[in-house]
Design an enzyme around this catalytic site. Structure first.
Site, PDB file in Angstrom:
ATOM      1  CG  HIS A 142      11.009   1.884  -0.787  1.00  0.00           C
ATOM      2  ND1 HIS A 142       9.671   2.132  -0.662  1.00  0.00           N
ATOM      3  CD2 HIS A 142      11.109   0.555  -1.099  1.00  0.00           C
ATOM      4  CE1 HIS A 142       9.007   1.010  -0.902  1.00  0.00           C
ATOM      5  NE2 HIS A 142       9.859   0.045  -1.156  1.00  0.00           N
ATOM      6  CG  ASP A 164       8.609  -0.007  -4.670  1.00  0.00           C
ATOM      7  OD1 ASP A 164       8.006   0.092  -5.744  1.00  0.00           O
ATOM      8  OD2 ASP A 164       8.547  -1.016  -3.945  1.00  0.00           O
ATOM      9  CG  ASP A 196       5.866   3.173  -6.293  1.00  0.00           C
ATOM     10  OD1 ASP A 196       4.980   2.314  -6.452  1.00  0.00           O
ATOM     11  OD2 ASP A 196       6.329   3.484  -5.158  1.00  0.00           O
ATOM     12  CG  HIS A 371       4.908   2.377  -1.832  1.00  0.00           C
ATOM     13  ND1 HIS A 371       5.637   1.966  -2.918  1.00  0.00           N
ATOM     14  CD2 HIS A 371       4.814   1.307  -1.002  1.00  0.00           C
ATOM     15  CE1 HIS A 371       5.964   0.685  -2.767  1.00  0.00           C
ATOM     16  NE2 HIS A 371       5.472   0.263  -1.609  1.00  0.00           N
ATOM     17  CG  HIS A 393       6.097  -0.305  -9.009  1.00  0.00           C
ATOM     18  ND1 HIS A 393       7.039   0.432  -8.349  1.00  0.00           N
ATOM     19  CD2 HIS A 393       6.778  -1.142  -9.811  1.00  0.00           C
ATOM     20  CE1 HIS A 393       8.244   0.064  -8.741  1.00  0.00           C
ATOM     21  NE2 HIS A 393       8.115  -0.904  -9.638  1.00  0.00           N
TER      22      HIS A 393
END
Lengths: 558, 558
Positions: A142, A164, A196, A371, A393
């Site tokens: 990430h 994430d 995510d 992401h 998310h």
């Protein structure tokens, strides 16, 4: 055949679904609740004057004896920013990896909560026994180091929360994601995956952070004068690459902007950032070096009005001026809503005569998202192979796109749960269904006030912001109800008073006539006087100006 | 050798440089001024309560006897929206092509100006003699038909203004740009070019409108139920393609949303839109047809809260509901600042169960820009071959990128003029330089008020929107200055009064004490009392809440 479970597994979000930010997910089995993340959200454009938004944790405080702990997946504000508020009302053990904990501690220190919280360091090998639940972890890639996903072993099966993530095949500092562990978890069988959805609208793959480093070094090499680079402070891999590129091109680095100075200090203390000796210089030393020996690492990649980059662009920074011919790199994509701020900063920089590298990372090469895009989300789904899928998310449309991706890799539509905050997914003996809702919502924080601003206050602020306010004051006699003083009309945010004297004089006449007439008719309840003044004056002003200012009649009595 | 000119050519913008919108460009030679375009701009986010913004035309009204006319390049709001205000103060001849004039007339009718304006239709073959200046025209491609560029012959040479343009090699309705005329103009020699910078940040070429038609037809064909398509009403070529695609897929079309209904009616009356007989149906007839026989053409591609699409998405449209399985196409890119509105509309549509096609045109294929990208801007520069270049239509960064493109095709840096509004480029005997500034600025329109809202009013609205207002009223005795009534404190937009009774009671005590103390000290000038109340109360509230509401002390005397 296995024994039937009497208890149920509950999975729900108190924040982070149907929205970007204030992430907070809960997994409950009977008397044990685990909370994953505790974030904040920045206010939407109709939340006037609000500083931040956090989740309503009423369900957790009501069940405080069941909450076994809060696990934090990584150190971004939308995952840790709510902690100072939440821990004040729910003092439970907090689990986080080293860097994440370092960032949390800085936050808790400011809130005077460092002494009273129970903080437990974990790493990707940790196994936590939390009531009947067992938590283990896997490393993810990430835009901040030390990010983890969580696998919770429950009596109903394993629940996986990705945090994430992206899949970076060439990560900085060799921080590879735990592909093998994910595969292993998937192979053993997973009951439910929470994954995510931030980039679920984006086709293909997200680029590697390493490609950014290569591009940055290239810009440093070509720049004939100083280079200013603005990026998110918490993107420590990128910050590392700025130092590496500076070393490779024989430049020294100075760091400006409060959050950048803080994060660089925490990350290098904890060993997540390696700064060669003598590389770091003070802002005051910049002018002593040749222009092509300098890098200025700064906050302000979102064009925030008070940030270091914005100040430099407006030539109001205390220590550093940007000069014609300097190169400025904005190594970030504007968060929706910030485009205009970033645009204005770029305008100012161009006016100074700087070369500015800005725009989508796909064009500039100096930014990639943290992401995963659609192909990576499918890879996660295929690795984990869950029975049930809950996209998290993201705004509703992102969750929906993620659901479409899940269907495309073979998860049946009826096994995908689209949740709003407070919605529960109940799983009992392997069968999942939507359960009853738990308490959830937005808590608005304005200054020191937590929850003392709501819809009425916001509606008033909206009204006031559009056409301003007129205050009408009149003093009446207690004895005979006659007007003793006034009506006086004072306006703010309505019109230029100097240019609208006639309008306000006429308004005054109308209010006086209305009051006199009502009194002659012996109408003298205050409520009725006020309503009449409001109506008559409101109508007059709308006819004259097509504006609807707030009208506030005040009656004094002596 | 040619005779020396005593007079100078002046080129300047009253709007449209350093900003997107309110386009207004002026070319003056001695006693003759030509104005090109007269647009409006939508307010920036700090212009609270403002409806629209138009240019300050003080220079033109002061020189009204010199203004020979206003030439309009095309019928978009940012080029015609200011006319109802401008023509009220500057009644000069107005020149526009047929469709452009049709759209202008609808506007003037609403403003009751249709009877008093002098409107002259032009086409791309027209030649206008306007004092010593001569105007001719060339067709361009843009996202509205009947767009033209302008070539002004002046004693100093030819000045070319492109209007908005792209180069569409496969335009709808065979409306090709006048490439040959542009080439001819360029070959004869051009003194100065003013060219559209809107997409100067975008590499490559902009797609052809025809490609959108192909994609739309494809979506219509695949959709199993009704199709809703939202786009800009003025994009008549796209509207035409919607009708064509409906015809090809055996669907009927209903049109909803005020501006869409208006434009479809004007454009088909004037022959710019060809609707096959029996193709158009009323919204009420939609439910009588099979779902796969229907297209709903709608406004709301920007997620505007009151638009037809937004109402349908929220299930509050009077006539049409969107049903699960319907397909919704948003054939537009969000204008910066509108992303959140569009996002919310998409969320609502997904919640209903619609299939939504949205996102960047480069991904969906159902939208292309009306402005040329970098390669097209270079093509224009190479066709026109100007001596001097003035980038227009854009924020500063876009103008700067356009300047970089101009340098890349060989225009010397010193021959490129970066202008702010009011800056003049003076050309005399072939030599250009920046001249003195002319009056320019933003005129803010709020309701019926033109220019009666300025910085102070906006600053107050901003303050009010952040933390609300507290009004403090007190009635004093004329005789001895004693408090007869109050102080009363009324707040709006500050806190929930019910939850903050203690705070407001304490505030009241503090104000009472302050006033009493001052009076005991014989301080009784109103200004001084008010300042003290403001300071003491402001400090108290900030300490308690970290908010700074506006404080408005009012003293009444009886």
């Amino acid at each position: 055949m296995s024994k039937k479970n009497i208890d149920k597994l509950l999975i729900f979000a108190l924040g982070g679904v149907g929205e970007i930010g204030k992430n907070m997910y809960c997994v409950q089995y009977a008397n044990d609740i685990i909370v994953i993340d505790s974030g904040l959200k920045f206010p939407e454009e109709d939340m006037l004057g609000i500083d931040i938004v956090i989740p309503d944790i009423g369900y957790l405080t009501e069940n405080r004896d069941k909450v076994r702990g809060i696990i934090i997946t990584h150190g971004h504000e939308d995952h840790i920013g709510g902690l100072p508020y939440v821990l004040k009302h729910l003092n439970v053990p907090l689990y986080a990896t080293k860097l994440t904990m370092g960032l949390i501690e800085a936050k808790l220190k400011e809130a005077n909560l460092l002494g009273t919280t129970n903080r437990i360091l974990i790493n990707s090998e940790s196994v936590l026994s939390l009531g009947v639940l067992t938590a283990s972890f896997f490393k993810t890639n990430h835009s901040i180091p030390d990010s983890v996903g969580v696998a919770l072993d429950t009596p109903e099966g394993v629940v996986v929360h990705t945090g994430d993530f992206k899949f970076d095949q060439t990560p900085v500092n060799d921080q590879y994601a735990d592909l093998h562990r994910m595969a292993e978890i998937g192979k053993k069988g997973v009951l439910a995956l929470l994954s995510d959805s931030t980039n679920a609208e984006r086709p293909g793959y997200t680029g590697s952070e390493r490609s950014v480093g290569i591009e940055i070094e290239e810009v440093f090499r070509k720049a004939k004068q100083r280079v200013v680079i603005a990026t998110f402070a918490s993107n420590i891999h990128r910050v590392q690459q700025v130092f590496d590129a500076a070393a490779a091109t024989n430049r020294k680095v100075t760091v400006i902007g409060r959050s950048m100075v803080n994060v660089v200090s925490i990350a290098s203390e904890l060993g997540y950032l390696h700064i060669p000796d003598g590389m770091l210089i003070e802002p005051e030393e910049v002018n002593k070096l040749a222009a092509d020996r300098v890098v200025i690492l700064s906050t302000g990649s979102q064009g925030e009005p008070m940030s270091a980059l914005t100040r430099m662009a407006r030539s109001t920074h205390r220590k550093i001026d940007i000069l014609p011919g300097d190169t400025v790199i904005i190594a970030a994509t504007p968060i929706p809503g910030n485009e205009r701020y970033v645009g204005r900063t770029v305008d100012e920089l161009f006016r100074i005569g700087a070369n500015v590298i800005y725009g989508p990372g796909s064009v500039t090469g100096v930014h990639v998202s943290g992401h995963g895009s659609q192909e990576e989300l499918k890879l996660m789904l295929n690795l984990i192979k869950p029975k049930y899928f809950i996209p998290i998310h993201g705004e509703y449309r992102m969750l929906r796109q993620h659901a479409i991706l899940a269907e495309s890799v073979g998860i049946p539509k009826e096994d995908i749960f689209m949740c709003d905050i407070g919605d529960t997914v109940e799983i009992q003996n392997g069968a999942a269904r939507k359960g009853s809702k738990v308490q959830s919502g937005n808590i608005l924080i304005d200054g020191l006030g937590v929850g003392d601003v709501g819809n009425i206050v916001l509606r008033d602020r909206k009204l006031l912001s559009q056409d301003g306010i007129l205050v009408v004051v009149v003093t009446l006699s207690k004895q005979d109800g006659k007007i003793l003083s006034g009506p006086d009309i004072i306006s703010r945010g309505f019109v230029y008073v100097r240019e609208s004297e006639g309008l306000l004089e006429e308004a005054n006449r109308i209010v006086t006539n209305t009051l006199t007439k009502l009194m002659n008719e012996n109408v003298n309840e205050w409520a009725s006087l006020k309503t009449n003044v409001k109506d008559v004056l409101g109508r007059f002003l709308y006819e004259q100006t097509r504006r609807r200012p707030m009208i506030l009649p005040i009656i004094m009595e002596v």
